[in-house]
Scaffold this motif. Structure first.
Motif, PDB file in Angstrom:
ATOM      1  N   UNK A 199      -2.899   5.591  -6.795  1.00 33.46           N
ATOM      2  CA  UNK A 199      -3.267   5.302  -5.406  1.00 33.46           C
ATOM      3  C   UNK A 199      -3.309   3.792  -5.160  1.00 33.46           C
ATOM      4  N   UNK A 200      -3.882   3.066  -6.097  1.00 32.34           N
ATOM      5  CA  UNK A 200      -4.017   1.617  -5.920  1.00 32.34           C
ATOM      6  C   UNK A 200      -2.651   0.944  -5.892  1.00 32.34           C
ATOM      7  N   UNK A 201      -1.760   1.340  -6.806  1.00 37.13           N
ATOM      8  CA  UNK A 201      -0.425   0.737  -6.844  1.00 37.13           C
ATOM      9  C   UNK A 201       0.350   1.046  -5.565  1.00 37.13           C
ATOM     10  N   UNK A 202       0.264   2.282  -5.107  1.00 43.22           N
ATOM     11  CA  UNK A 202       0.969   2.658  -3.879  1.00 43.22           C
ATOM     12  C   UNK A 202       0.453   1.872  -2.682  1.00 43.22           C
ATOM     13  N   UNK A 203      -0.853   1.672  -2.646  1.00 46.19           N
ATOM     14  CA  UNK A 203      -1.441   0.953  -1.517  1.00 46.19           C
ATOM     15  C   UNK A 203      -1.003  -0.510  -1.511  1.00 46.19           C
ATOM     16  N   UNK A 204      -1.008  -1.133  -2.693  1.00 48.48           N
ATOM     17  CA  UNK A 204      -0.567  -2.529  -2.793  1.00 48.48           C
ATOM     18  C   UNK A 204       0.893  -2.648  -2.376  1.00 48.48           C
ATOM     19  N   UNK A 205       1.713  -1.735  -2.843  1.00 49.29           N
ATOM     20  CA  UNK A 205       3.139  -1.774  -2.492  1.00 49.29           C
ATOM     21  C   UNK A 205       3.333  -1.647  -0.982  1.00 49.29           C
ATOM     22  N   UNK A 206       2.582  -0.739  -0.352  1.00 47.92           N
ATOM     23  CA  UNK A 206       2.707  -0.549   1.099  1.00 47.92           C
ATOM     24  C   UNK A 206       2.266  -1.804   1.850  1.00 47.92           C
ATOM     25  N   UNK A 207       1.158  -2.407   1.415  1.00 43.74           N
ATOM     26  CA  UNK A 207       0.663  -3.612   2.082  1.00 43.74           C
ATOM     27  C   UNK A 207       1.663  -4.756   1.944  1.00 43.74           C
ATOM     28  N   UNK A 208       2.250  -4.899   0.762  1.00 44.31           N
ATOM     29  CA  UNK A 208       3.204  -5.984   0.552  1.00 44.31           C
ATOM     30  C   UNK A 208       4.496  -5.738   1.322  1.00 44.31           C
ATOM     31  N   UNK A 209       4.872  -4.475   1.462  1.00 47.59           N
ATOM     32  CA  UNK A 209       6.069  -4.151   2.235  1.00 47.59           C
ATOM     33  C   UNK A 209       5.880  -4.535   3.702  1.00 47.59           C
ATOM     34  N   UNK A 210       4.655  -4.365   4.205  1.00 46.43           N
ATOM     35  CA  UNK A 210       4.350  -4.702   5.599  1.00 46.43           C
ATOM     36  C   UNK A 210       4.035  -6.191   5.787  1.00 46.43           C
ATOM     37  N   UNK A 211       3.926  -6.935   4.704  1.00 43.15           N
ATOM     38  CA  UNK A 211       3.525  -8.339   4.764  1.00 43.15           C
ATOM     39  C   UNK A 211       4.709  -9.236   5.101  1.00 43.15           C
ATOM     40  N   UNK A 212       4.414 -10.373   5.742  1.00 45.63           N
ATOM     41  CA  UNK A 212       5.442 -11.401   5.911  1.00 45.63           C
ATOM     42  C   UNK A 212       5.883 -11.869   4.524  1.00 45.63           C
ATOM     43  N   UNK A 213       7.179 -12.023   4.338  1.00 48.48           N
ATOM     44  CA  UNK A 213       7.705 -12.302   2.998  1.00 48.48           C
ATOM     45  C   UNK A 213       7.128 -13.581   2.392  1.00 48.48           C
ATOM     46  N   UNK A 214       6.968 -14.615   3.210  1.00 50.21           N
ATOM     47  CA  UNK A 214       6.486 -15.892   2.662  1.00 50.21           C
ATOM     48  C   UNK A 214       5.002 -15.850   2.312  1.00 50.21           C
ATOM     49  N   UNK A 215       4.288 -14.793   2.759  1.00 49.03           N
ATOM     50  CA  UNK A 215       2.853 -14.676   2.470  1.00 49.03           C
ATOM     51  C   UNK A 215       2.541 -13.517   1.532  1.00 49.03           C
ATOM     52  N   UNK A 216       3.570 -12.829   1.058  1.00 51.52           N
ATOM     53  CA  UNK A 216       3.360 -11.639   0.240  1.00 51.52           C
ATOM     54  C   UNK A 216       2.562 -11.950  -1.031  1.00 51.52           C
ATOM     55  N   UNK A 217       2.872 -13.073  -1.669  1.00 55.25           N
ATOM     56  CA  UNK A 217       2.171 -13.440  -2.913  1.00 55.25           C
ATOM     57  C   UNK A 217       0.671 -13.590  -2.665  1.00 55.25           C
ATOM     58  N   UNK A 218       0.308 -14.272  -1.573  1.00 58.81           N
ATOM     59  CA  UNK A 218      -1.110 -14.492  -1.265  1.00 58.81           C
ATOM     60  C   UNK A 218      -1.790 -13.179  -0.878  1.00 58.81           C
ATOM     61  N   UNK A 219      -1.064 -12.336  -0.154  1.00 59.44           N
ATOM     62  CA  UNK A 219      -1.639 -11.053   0.245  1.00 59.44           C
ATOM     63  C   UNK A 219      -1.891 -10.155  -0.962  1.00 59.44           C
ATOM     64  N   UNK A 220      -1.014 -10.246  -1.959  1.00 63.18           N
ATOM     65  CA  UNK A 220      -1.225  -9.465  -3.174  1.00 63.18           C
ATOM     66  C   UNK A 220      -2.511  -9.900  -3.873  1.00 63.18           C
ATOM     67  N   UNK A 221      -2.723 -11.213  -3.966  1.00 64.44           N
ATOM     68  CA  UNK A 221      -3.949 -11.723  -4.579  1.00 64.44           C
ATOM     69  C   UNK A 221      -5.169 -11.262  -3.795  1.00 64.44           C
ATOM     70  N   UNK A 222      -5.090 -11.366  -2.466  1.00 67.22           N
ATOM     71  CA  UNK A 222      -6.218 -10.993  -1.616  1.00 67.22           C
ATOM     72  C   UNK A 222      -6.594  -9.528  -1.792  1.00 67.22           C
TER      73      UNK A 222
END
Length: 214
Positions: free
Chosen positions: A47-70
């Motif tokens: 569940x956690x991996x799927x959620x992170x993947x979905x959030x990063x897919x919806x994230x702006x590409x240049x901010x994806x790294x920071x969103x993953x950390x957050x």
């Protein structure tokens, strides 16, 4: 827009983030209770991996790294908070909880604190060692720290009392006698002075240095 406008926007966004984070943690409490009732574990890696993947897919590409950390950090916080509701209430756990509940809070995690100096000063470094969430009021001199406490503006003051090079800071001890305040905790801070100069300055061209006497 000027800097003030940008900062007001940041403050507004931060307040919204705080409200949303606290709401998320309260929802996590409900999830923890549900998992406890149904014998489920807190950590669900799929569940956690799927959620992170979905959030990063919806994230702006240049901010994806920071969103993953957050969001990885938020999930770690959520799991830690959920674990508080899943421990078995044995007799030992009850005794530990009672000891924590009824023991006096000797030193708070957060407080209004007066420090002599400015942002980044050694007094601030000491303050951050004492408190995990201090609200710092900076004072121009040692007396200002004592006055801030006496007026009720601050709960604690952070001041230097000993120096391995110059010995006791007598001015602080004198003020303690004058205001009848007590030392309630101490910490050692490594002092590392640096010589500041304009870029490109050559050491052989320096003729005069301004510094505190120590």
């Amino acid at each position: 827009m000027d800097l003030k406008d940008y900062r007001e926007q940041i403050d507004r966004i931060d307040r919204t983030l705080l409200e949303n984070l606290q709401e998320r943690m309260r929802v996590a409490e409900g999830i923890a209770k549900y998992k406890l009732e149904h014998g489920m574990r807190v950590f669900d890696p799929v569940r956690e991996r799927q959620k992170i993947e979905k959030l990063l897919w919806d994230s702006d590409e240049d901010l994806a790294y920071y969103n993953k950390i957050l969001f990885t950090t938020i999930m770690e916080m959520s799991k830690d908070h959920q674990h508080k509701f899943l421990h078995e209430e044995t007799e030992t756990v009850h005794r530990i909880r009672d000891a924590l509940r009824y023991s006096p809070k000797v030193f708070p995690r957060r407080a209004k604190v007066a420090c002599q100096g400015v942002e980044g000063a050694y007094s601030q470094q000491a303050c951050d060692r004492f408190f995990s969430m201090p609200q710092i009021s900076y004072q121009k001199n040692f007396r200002g720290v004592f006055q801030a406490i006496q007026k009720g503006e601050c709960d604690y003051g952070v001041l230097p009392i000993e120096n391995s090079t110059a010995g006791s800071v007598n001015a602080v001890y004198d003020l303690m006698m004058e205001y009848h305040f007590n030392i309630v905790r101490s910490v050692r801070v490594k002092i590392n002075h640096s010589l500041l100069a304009k870029p490109g300055t050559r050491k052989e061209n320096i003729r005069e240095i301004f510094s505190h006497p120590q």
